[in-house]
Every structure is written in C-alpha cells, then in structure tokens.
Design a protein around this motif. Structure first.
Motif, mmCIF file in Angstrom:
data_model
loop_
_atom_site.group_PDB
_atom_site.id
_atom_site.type_symbol
_atom_site.label_atom_id
_atom_site.label_comp_id
_atom_site.label_asym_id
_atom_site.label_seq_id
_atom_site.Cartn_x
_atom_site.Cartn_y
_atom_site.Cartn_z
ATOM 1 N N TYR A 6 37.736 55.245 28.886
ATOM 2 C CA TYR A 6 36.306 54.954 28.776
ATOM 3 C C TYR A 6 35.966 53.667 29.542
ATOM 4 C CZ TYR A 6 31.869 53.508 26.685
ATOM 5 O OH TYR A 6 30.580 53.093 26.492
ATOM 6 N N ILE A 7 36.813 52.654 29.397
ATOM 7 C CA ILE A 7 36.597 51.400 30.121
ATOM 8 C C ILE A 7 36.683 51.655 31.624
ATOM 9 C CG2 ILE A 7 37.621 49.139 30.626
ATOM 10 C CD1 ILE A 7 38.231 48.924 27.620
ATOM 11 N N GLY A 8 37.644 52.481 32.043
ATOM 12 C CA GLY A 8 37.753 52.844 33.457
ATOM 13 C C GLY A 8 36.492 53.529 33.947
ATOM 14 N N LYS A 9 35.906 54.379 33.113
ATOM 15 C CA LYS A 9 34.662 55.071 33.472
ATOM 16 C C LYS A 9 33.515 54.063 33.616
ATOM 17 C CE LYS A 9 31.526 58.600 31.706
ATOM 18 N NZ LYS A 9 31.260 59.514 30.593
ATOM 19 N N LEU A 10 33.452 53.101 32.703
ATOM 20 C CA LEU A 10 32.410 52.078 32.789
ATOM 21 C C LEU A 10 32.607 51.183 34.021
ATOM 22 C CD1 LEU A 10 32.115 50.936 29.061
ATOM 23 C CD2 LEU A 10 30.540 52.394 30.343
ATOM 24 N N MET A 11 33.859 50.976 34.396
ATOM 25 C CA MET A 11 34.165 50.125 35.548
ATOM 26 C C MET A 11 33.650 50.748 36.848
ATOM 27 S SD MET A 11 35.980 47.358 34.660
ATOM 28 C CE MET A 11 36.939 46.950 36.080
ATOM 29 N N ARG A 12 33.501 52.062 36.877
ATOM 30 C CA ARG A 12 33.016 52.732 38.089
ATOM 31 C C ARG A 12 31.575 52.360 38.411
ATOM 32 N NH1 ARG A 12 34.730 58.484 36.077
ATOM 33 N NH2 ARG A 12 36.760 57.825 35.330
ATOM 34 N N ARG A 13 30.827 51.915 37.396
ATOM 35 C CA ARG A 13 29.416 51.597 37.592
ATOM 36 C C ARG A 13 29.194 50.219 38.214
ATOM 37 N NH1 ARG A 13 26.958 53.042 31.724
ATOM 38 N NH2 ARG A 13 27.483 50.854 31.485
ATOM 39 N N ILE A 14 30.230 49.380 38.200
ATOM 40 C CA ILE A 14 30.043 48.005 38.667
ATOM 41 C C ILE A 14 30.920 47.722 39.878
ATOM 42 C CG2 ILE A 14 29.498 47.199 36.350
ATOM 43 C CD1 ILE A 14 32.343 45.972 36.320
ATOM 44 N N ASP A 15 30.682 46.589 40.498
ATOM 45 C CA ASP A 15 31.506 46.131 41.611
ATOM 46 C C ASP A 15 32.706 45.372 41.020
ATOM 47 O OD1 ASP A 15 32.487 45.364 44.071
ATOM 48 O OD2 ASP A 15 31.102 43.674 44.277
ATOM 49 N N PRO A 16 33.927 45.861 41.225
ATOM 50 C CA PRO A 16 35.086 45.227 40.602
ATOM 51 C C PRO A 16 35.566 43.960 41.306
ATOM 52 C CG PRO A 16 35.783 47.140 41.853
ATOM 53 C CD PRO A 16 34.286 47.105 41.907
ATOM 54 N N GLU A 17 35.071 43.688 42.511
ATOM 55 C CA GLU A 17 35.571 42.534 43.279
ATOM 56 C C GLU A 17 35.372 41.196 42.560
ATOM 57 O OE1 GLU A 17 37.468 42.408 46.031
ATOM 58 O OE2 GLU A 17 37.557 44.572 45.755
ATOM 59 N N PRO A 18 34.178 40.879 42.020
ATOM 60 C CA PRO A 18 34.035 39.593 41.323
ATOM 61 C C PRO A 18 34.959 39.481 40.112
ATOM 62 C CG PRO A 18 31.883 40.568 41.719
ATOM 63 C CD PRO A 18 32.900 41.586 42.109
ATOM 64 N N LEU A 19 35.140 40.599 39.409
ATOM 65 C CA LEU A 19 36.046 40.585 38.256
ATOM 66 C C LEU A 19 37.476 40.315 38.702
ATOM 67 C CD1 LEU A 19 34.726 43.662 36.237
ATOM 68 C CD2 LEU A 19 34.181 41.258 35.921
#
Length: 180
Positions: free
Chosen positions: A82-95
């Motif tokens: 579920y967290i992986g699915k939510l991560m698809r909506r955002i830009d992971p680079e800043p994280l």
C-alpha cells in the motif's frame, strides 16, 4: 500484417502502426519495487528522524506512521505494498535525497564515535605521550583532569575492573569534540 514486438518500437511502412509501448513490464516492476523499498526505509525511521524527511502527501505520512503499529507479517506485507502504491503518486527524489543525507549523518556520527574510542584507547595505553596530541588538538582541555582520568582508567585496566573511568574519559573527550 506483422505482429508488433512487445516492448520495442515496431517498424512498418504504415505510419499508423508505429507506436512505442513504453517501459517493459519488468522495468515497471523494478520501479515499483524500488518505490516500495524506499517506503520500507521510511517506515524503519524513528519518529524524530521521520520529521526530517519532507513528506508532502498526508496519506503517505499517515501510512508510514501507521506501519509502526502493525505486528503481523502478512498485514505488514500488504501495508508495504500500500505504501508502495502511495509512493507512485509523488516524486521520490526529494525523499531519497533526505534519506541519503540522514544516512550520511549517521555514518559521520559513527566515524566520530570510533575515532574517539581509538583516541581513548591510545591515551590509556600510551599515557602522557599521547596526551600531547589531545592538548594540541584541544587547547581548552583541562590537562590535570585528563591525566587523572587516564591514570584511573589505567588502574582499572590493570586490575580487570569494569571500565567506569574509561567511560568517563570517553565522555570528556566527546565533550571536547563537541566544543571544537
């Protein structure tokens, strides 16, 4: 009519047949796995460390905080997905950059800790000979207190007692380092 090859650009005389399917299924799966692993790394952080990470998505932030309360393996696996699915909506680079900076900070602290341990052990084994190095590096150090701590630690080591004075010496060295 020839069948187009999956995952590659099909070539044909007909301009309507030229198309690009984008990344292959394996490439998409690798991307999703990488996002899920980034989410797992975020879940492993303490609440204090998590505050340093810029998570703009409220649902993702809540899901990461919720992961600390999940104990069952199967539930945790589903929650990571579920967290992986939510991560698809955002830009992971800043994280990823913030996480890398956090890891580098941890690494730096560990290296400093190890250097202080080596310095303490050198002071205990060499005594006044190594004391000059510490005084040169930290002129604000109290020479008498350092000598006293070194002597106490040497006596403890010779008598095979618990290293209480050695710990006090380490703490004093850490204070000197933080002042510098």
């Amino acid at each position: 009519m020839p069948k187009p090859i999956r995952g590659k650009r099909a070539k044909s005389d007909d301009p309507d047949m030229d198309f690009d399917e984008g990344p292959s299924k394996s490439a998409r799966k690798r991307e999703m796995t990488a996002l899920q692993e980034l989410g797992e790394a975020l879940c492993a952080l303490s609440p204090r460390e998590l505050k340093k990470i810029p998570i703009d998505d409220e649902d993702l932030h809540a899901a990461i905080e919720e992961s600390s309360r999940i104990r069952q393996n199967s539930a945790m696996r589903r929650h990571r997905q579920y967290i992986g699915k939510l991560m698809r909506r955002i830009d992971p680079e800043p994280l990823q950059r913030a996480l890398d900076a956090l890891y580098q900070s941890r690494k730096d602290k560990t290296l400093l800790f190890q250097e202080l341990e080596v310095l303490r052990d050198t002071l205990i084994s060499d005594g006044d000979q190594a004391l000059g190095q510490v005084i040169d590096k930290h002129p604000e150090a109290d020479r008498q207190q350092l000598r006293q701590l070194i002597r106490e630690a040497q006596k403890e080591a010779a008598a095979d007692k618990p290293p209480a004075a050695s710990r006090r010496l380490f703490r004093y060295l850490r204070e000197l380092q933080s002042l510098a």
